[in-house]
Design a protein around this motif. Structure first.
Motif, PDB file in Angstrom:
ATOM      1  N   LEU A 171      40.512  35.312  30.533  1.00 14.56           N
ATOM      2  CA  LEU A 171      40.394  36.766  30.404  1.00 14.56           C
ATOM      3  C   LEU A 171      39.174  37.285  31.158  1.00 14.56           C
ATOM      4  O   LEU A 171      39.243  38.299  31.854  1.00 14.56           O
ATOM      5  CB  LEU A 171      40.298  37.154  28.928  1.00 14.56           C
ATOM      6  CG  LEU A 171      40.139  38.654  28.647  1.00 14.56           C
ATOM      7  CD1 LEU A 171      41.376  39.417  29.085  1.00 14.56           C
ATOM      8  CD2 LEU A 171      39.845  38.900  27.172  1.00 14.56           C
ATOM      9  N   ASN A 172      38.056  36.575  31.028  1.00 20.30           N
ATOM     10  CA  ASN A 172      36.837  36.984  31.725  1.00 20.30           C
ATOM     11  C   ASN A 172      37.048  36.987  33.234  1.00 20.30           C
ATOM     12  O   ASN A 172      36.633  37.923  33.930  1.00 20.30           O
ATOM     13  CB  ASN A 172      35.689  36.044  31.363  1.00 20.30           C
ATOM     14  CG  ASN A 172      34.460  36.284  32.217  1.00 20.30           C
ATOM     15  OD1 ASN A 172      33.799  37.307  32.097  1.00 20.30           O
ATOM     16  ND2 ASN A 172      34.171  35.340  33.111  1.00 20.30           N
ATOM     17  N   ASN A 173      37.712  35.958  33.744  1.00 26.94           N
ATOM     18  CA  ASN A 173      37.949  35.874  35.179  1.00 26.94           C
ATOM     19  C   ASN A 173      38.831  37.027  35.662  1.00 26.94           C
ATOM     20  O   ASN A 173      38.612  37.598  36.729  1.00 26.94           O
ATOM     21  CB  ASN A 173      38.599  34.538  35.522  1.00 26.94           C
ATOM     22  CG  ASN A 173      38.629  34.286  37.012  1.00 26.94           C
ATOM     23  OD1 ASN A 173      37.599  34.140  37.657  1.00 26.94           O
ATOM     24  ND2 ASN A 173      39.827  34.230  37.574  1.00 26.94           N
ATOM     25  N   TYR A 174      39.819  37.377  34.859  1.00 24.99           N
ATOM     26  CA  TYR A 174      40.722  38.485  35.196  1.00 24.99           C
ATOM     27  C   TYR A 174      39.992  39.829  35.127  1.00 24.99           C
ATOM     28  O   TYR A 174      40.150  40.678  36.002  1.00 24.99           O
ATOM     29  CB  TYR A 174      41.907  38.481  34.221  1.00 24.99           C
ATOM     30  CG  TYR A 174      42.823  39.677  34.334  1.00 24.99           C
ATOM     31  CD1 TYR A 174      43.818  39.745  35.315  1.00 24.99           C
ATOM     32  CD2 TYR A 174      42.704  40.748  33.444  1.00 24.99           C
ATOM     33  CE1 TYR A 174      44.661  40.845  35.417  1.00 24.99           C
ATOM     34  CE2 TYR A 174      43.546  41.853  33.538  1.00 24.99           C
ATOM     35  CZ  TYR A 174      44.520  41.894  34.522  1.00 24.99           C
ATOM     36  OH  TYR A 174      45.347  42.990  34.614  1.00 24.99           O
ATOM     37  N   PHE A 175      39.162  39.997  34.107  1.00 21.32           N
ATOM     38  CA  PHE A 175      38.558  41.302  33.828  1.00 21.32           C
ATOM     39  C   PHE A 175      37.376  41.606  34.744  1.00 21.32           C
ATOM     40  O   PHE A 175      37.268  42.707  35.283  1.00 21.32           O
ATOM     41  CB  PHE A 175      38.116  41.353  32.363  1.00 21.32           C
ATOM     42  CG  PHE A 175      37.713  42.726  31.908  1.00 21.32           C
ATOM     43  CD1 PHE A 175      38.625  43.764  31.869  1.00 21.32           C
ATOM     44  CD2 PHE A 175      36.404  42.978  31.502  1.00 21.32           C
ATOM     45  CE1 PHE A 175      38.256  45.036  31.448  1.00 21.32           C
ATOM     46  CE2 PHE A 175      36.026  44.236  31.081  1.00 21.32           C
ATOM     47  CZ  PHE A 175      36.951  45.264  31.047  1.00 21.32           C
ATOM     48  N   GLY A 176      36.496  40.632  34.936  1.00 24.23           N
ATOM     49  CA  GLY A 176      35.318  40.929  35.753  1.00 24.23           C
ATOM     50  C   GLY A 176      34.675  39.724  36.387  1.00 24.23           C
ATOM     51  O   GLY A 176      33.497  39.759  36.751  1.00 24.23           O
ATOM     52  N   GLY A 177      35.437  38.645  36.531  1.00 26.06           N
ATOM     53  CA  GLY A 177      34.877  37.398  37.038  1.00 26.06           C
ATOM     54  C   GLY A 177      34.861  37.294  38.549  1.00 26.06           C
ATOM     55  O   GLY A 177      34.783  38.300  39.263  1.00 26.06           O
ATOM     56  N   ASN A 178      34.965  36.060  39.053  1.00 25.03           N
ATOM     57  CA  ASN A 178      34.846  35.801  40.486  1.00 25.03           C
ATOM     58  C   ASN A 178      35.914  36.527  41.302  1.00 25.03           C
ATOM     59  O   ASN A 178      37.056  36.637  40.882  1.00 25.03           O
ATOM     60  CB  ASN A 178      34.959  34.296  40.756  1.00 25.03           C
ATOM     61  CG  ASN A 178      33.793  33.529  40.190  1.00 25.03           C
ATOM     62  OD1 ASN A 178      32.708  34.071  40.031  1.00 25.03           O
ATOM     63  ND2 ASN A 178      34.001  32.260  39.881  1.00 25.03           N
ATOM     64  N   GLY A 179      35.508  36.974  42.468  1.00 24.64           N
ATOM     65  CA  GLY A 179      36.479  37.595  43.370  1.00 24.64           C
ATOM     66  C   GLY A 179      36.424  39.109  43.325  1.00 24.64           C
ATOM     67  O   GLY A 179      35.972  39.728  42.349  1.00 24.64           O
ATOM     68  N   MET A 180      36.918  39.714  44.376  1.00 23.18           N
ATOM     69  CA  MET A 180      36.894  41.172  44.509  1.00 23.18           C
ATOM     70  C   MET A 180      38.068  41.859  43.820  1.00 23.18           C
ATOM     71  O   MET A 180      38.111  43.085  43.753  1.00 23.18           O
ATOM     72  CB  MET A 180      36.903  41.542  46.005  1.00 23.18           C
ATOM     73  CG  MET A 180      35.749  40.949  46.807  1.00 23.18           C
ATOM     74  SD  MET A 180      34.144  41.611  46.304  1.00 23.18           S
ATOM     75  CE  MET A 180      34.211  43.235  47.052  1.00 23.18           C
ATOM     76  N   SER A 181      39.021  41.066  43.324  1.00 22.17           N
ATOM     77  CA  SER A 181      40.229  41.672  42.760  1.00 22.17           C
ATOM     78  C   SER A 181      40.192  41.782  41.237  1.00 22.17           C
ATOM     79  O   SER A 181      41.212  42.064  40.616  1.00 22.17           O
ATOM     80  CB  SER A 181      41.464  40.853  43.174  1.00 22.17           C
ATOM     81  OG  SER A 181      41.382  39.531  42.684  1.00 22.17           O
ATOM     82  N   SER A 182      39.019  41.563  40.618  1.00 26.58           N
ATOM     83  CA  SER A 182      38.931  41.717  39.169  1.00 26.58           C
ATOM     84  C   SER A 182      39.136  43.179  38.788  1.00 26.58           C
ATOM     85  O   SER A 182      38.928  44.097  39.606  1.00 26.58           O
ATOM     86  CB  SER A 182      37.571  41.238  38.654  1.00 26.58           C
ATOM     87  OG  SER A 182      36.545  42.129  39.046  1.00 26.58           O
ATOM     88  N   VAL A 183      39.523  43.402  37.548  1.00 27.12           N
ATOM     89  CA  VAL A 183      39.771  44.760  37.063  1.00 27.12           C
ATOM     90  C   VAL A 183      38.536  45.636  37.236  1.00 27.12           C
ATOM     91  O   VAL A 183      38.612  46.756  37.752  1.00 27.12           O
ATOM     92  CB  VAL A 183      40.195  44.723  35.577  1.00 27.12           C
ATOM     93  CG1 VAL A 183      40.202  46.136  34.987  1.00 27.12           C
ATOM     94  CG2 VAL A 183      41.568  44.078  35.431  1.00 27.12           C
ATOM     95  N   LEU A 184      37.381  45.134  36.802  1.00 28.71           N
ATOM     96  CA  LEU A 184      36.171  45.946  36.871  1.00 28.71           C
ATOM     97  C   LEU A 184      35.783  46.275  38.307  1.00 28.71           C
ATOM     98  O   LEU A 184      35.388  47.405  38.614  1.00 28.71           O
ATOM     99  CB  LEU A 184      35.013  45.229  36.168  1.00 28.71           C
ATOM    100  CG  LEU A 184      35.105  45.128  34.641  1.00 28.71           C
ATOM    101  CD1 LEU A 184      33.906  44.390  34.086  1.00 28.71           C
ATOM    102  CD2 LEU A 184      35.223  46.506  34.002  1.00 28.71           C
ATOM    103  N   ASN A 185      35.897  45.311  39.203  1.00 28.89           N
ATOM    104  CA  ASN A 185      35.520  45.569  40.582  1.00 28.89           C
ATOM    105  C   ASN A 185      36.459  46.585  41.237  1.00 28.89           C
ATOM    106  O   ASN A 185      36.019  47.494  41.946  1.00 28.89           O
ATOM    107  CB  ASN A 185      35.511  44.270  41.391  1.00 28.89           C
ATOM    108  CG  ASN A 185      34.810  44.439  42.721  1.00 28.89           C
ATOM    109  OD1 ASN A 185      33.589  44.526  42.784  1.00 28.89           O
ATOM    110  ND2 ASN A 185      35.585  44.514  43.793  1.00 28.89           N
TER     111      ASN A 185
END
Length: 410
Positions: free
Chosen positions: A259-273
């Motif tokens: 969930l953390n990786n999806y929401f705001g973790g590594n990469g430019m495609s996270s939800v927060l980014n």
């Protein structure tokens, strides 16, 4: 990945991971860190990590530093809340040289008074350097608030006051109480046979006197959420939101990592980014992190932005948290998240020194090391129902602690 473990009579474990390369990587990890420091001794574990390079029973500082660098090797160390780690990367012929040096600096450092005084100055400069970086300093202050009253809240570097008051007796007492041989792992990743690595482990570490006092750690209490704002002479507003969450032993750990990786973790495609940076251009850096510890964990979201955009950034973060709670990931979205996370984990295995350190930590924490297939299996076992429950628990605005560094208004 194939691995073997050899346990010495004194409890030290020697881990070997074969690798067909001309470069080897090794580390020695002690299961002790800043959370094990006595009251009023914050920074002591990190102080010792510095001092072990200063003098041993048979080597000067220069001899220690040149021992591996003279053959082109890289030697370094770090301290966390729960670990002290020394690691090295070197050409294959220098395994003996590396392991012998590990033994010397970890178990035979002498901590002379003149080196203590000199290194205090170095660490005070390090503390000042971090204080000049609000994006770094805020994390320490946030964790101090999150773990108020527990040593887990200690700044790993310590404070000016605690560092200035360290004595040689403090250093020796801490090492004797916390450098437990049954909590030490020596790990080697390289093109050697396990028999060879085990033999060298015996050669360089079997003479270490057994030391196995019981680990005495206090689990932190979960306090009522707090909102704190501190004004500083800085240009931007910096903010961390977060809470205590799952430990490294919790079955829900894999789900929150995903969930953390999806929401705001590594990469430019996270939800927060995508929502905060790309869509609105509000923050240059916005990310979420999950750090599991032995008896608790930390989930946090960090962002930095202009003061006038701070409230807008917060409202957008809250909006995305609510959206994910109210509209849990469906099967397709979850599978895409799994594919992304699994790919990132596989690529991270290319970082060989990071890999061997991670495996050594796993041996300390779990007394076993999962293969990549086992890691992927745990991730693939996360269900839409499970991820929805984790989102409901963790992405909960009412349970968040919020800590802000705000610019002083002119």
């Amino acid at each position: 990945m194939e691995y073997n473990v050899h346990t010495l009579a004194n409890g030290i474990r020697v881990l070997h991971v074969p690798s067909a390369s001309t470069i080897s990587h090794a580390c020695i990890i002690v299961n002790t860190g800043s959370r094990d420091e006595p009251e009023q001794k914050a920074g002591l574990a990190h102080f010792i990590e510095h001092l072990i390079f200063k003098r041993t029973e048979k080597r000067s500082t220069i001899q220690i530093l040149n021992r591996l660098e003279s053959v082109g090797a890289d030697l370094n160390a770090y301290t966390t809340k729960e670990y002290t780690c020394v690691h090295a990367s070197f050409l294959n012929p220098y395994l003996d040289r590396t392991l012998e040096l590990f033994n010397d600096i970890i178990f035979h450092s002498t901590f002379p008074e003149e080196e203590l005084d000199k290194e205090k100055g170095v660490i005070l400069d390090e503390i000042a350097s971090y204080l000049d970086q609000p994006e770094e300093a805020i994390n320490d202050d946030f964790e101090d608030m999150l773990f108020d009253g527990n040593p887990l809240g200690n700044n790993i570097l310590g404070t000016t006051e605690t560092v200035n008051n360290f004595t040689r007796e403090d250093v020796i007492n801490f090492r004797n109480a916390n450098y437990r041989t049954n909590e030490v792992v020596v790990a080697v990743l390289g093109d050697y046979t396990f028999k060879n690595v085990a033999r060298k482990g015996n050669k360089y570490f079997s003479d270490v006197k057994e030391n196995s006092p019981v680990i005495n750690r206090t689990k932190p209490a979960v306090l009522r959420p707090k909102i704190t704002e501190i004004y500083k002479p800085i240009a931007q507003s910096h903010c961390i939101l977060g809470m205590q969450t799952f430990s490294t032993h919790d079955e829900q750990k894999a789900g929150l990592m995903l969930l953390n990786n999806y929401f705001g973790g590594n990469g430019m495609s996270s939800v927060l980014n995508l929502q905060i940076r790309e869509k609105y251009g509000i923050a240059y850096t916005i990310e979420s992190n999950f750090s599991p510890l032995s008896d608790t964990g930390i989930f946090s979201i960090y962002f930095g932005t202009d003061k006038e955009k701070h409230e807008k950034a917060l409202s957008l973060i809250f909006k995305e948290m609510k959206k994910l709670r109210d509209n849990p990931l469906n099967d397709l979205q979850l599978q895409k998240a799994k594919n992304k996370f699994i790919g990132q984990i596989a690529l991270s295995e290319e970082n060989r020194i990071g890999l061997i350190i991670s495996m050594a930590k796993s041996l300390i924490d779990h007394n076993k090391i999962d293969s990549l297939e086992q890691v992927f299996q745990k991730i693939n076992q996360v269900t839409t129902t499970g991820i929805a429950q984790i989102a409901n628990d963790v992405l909960n605005v009412e349970q968040l602690n919020i800590f802000t560094f705000s610019p002083i208004l002119e």
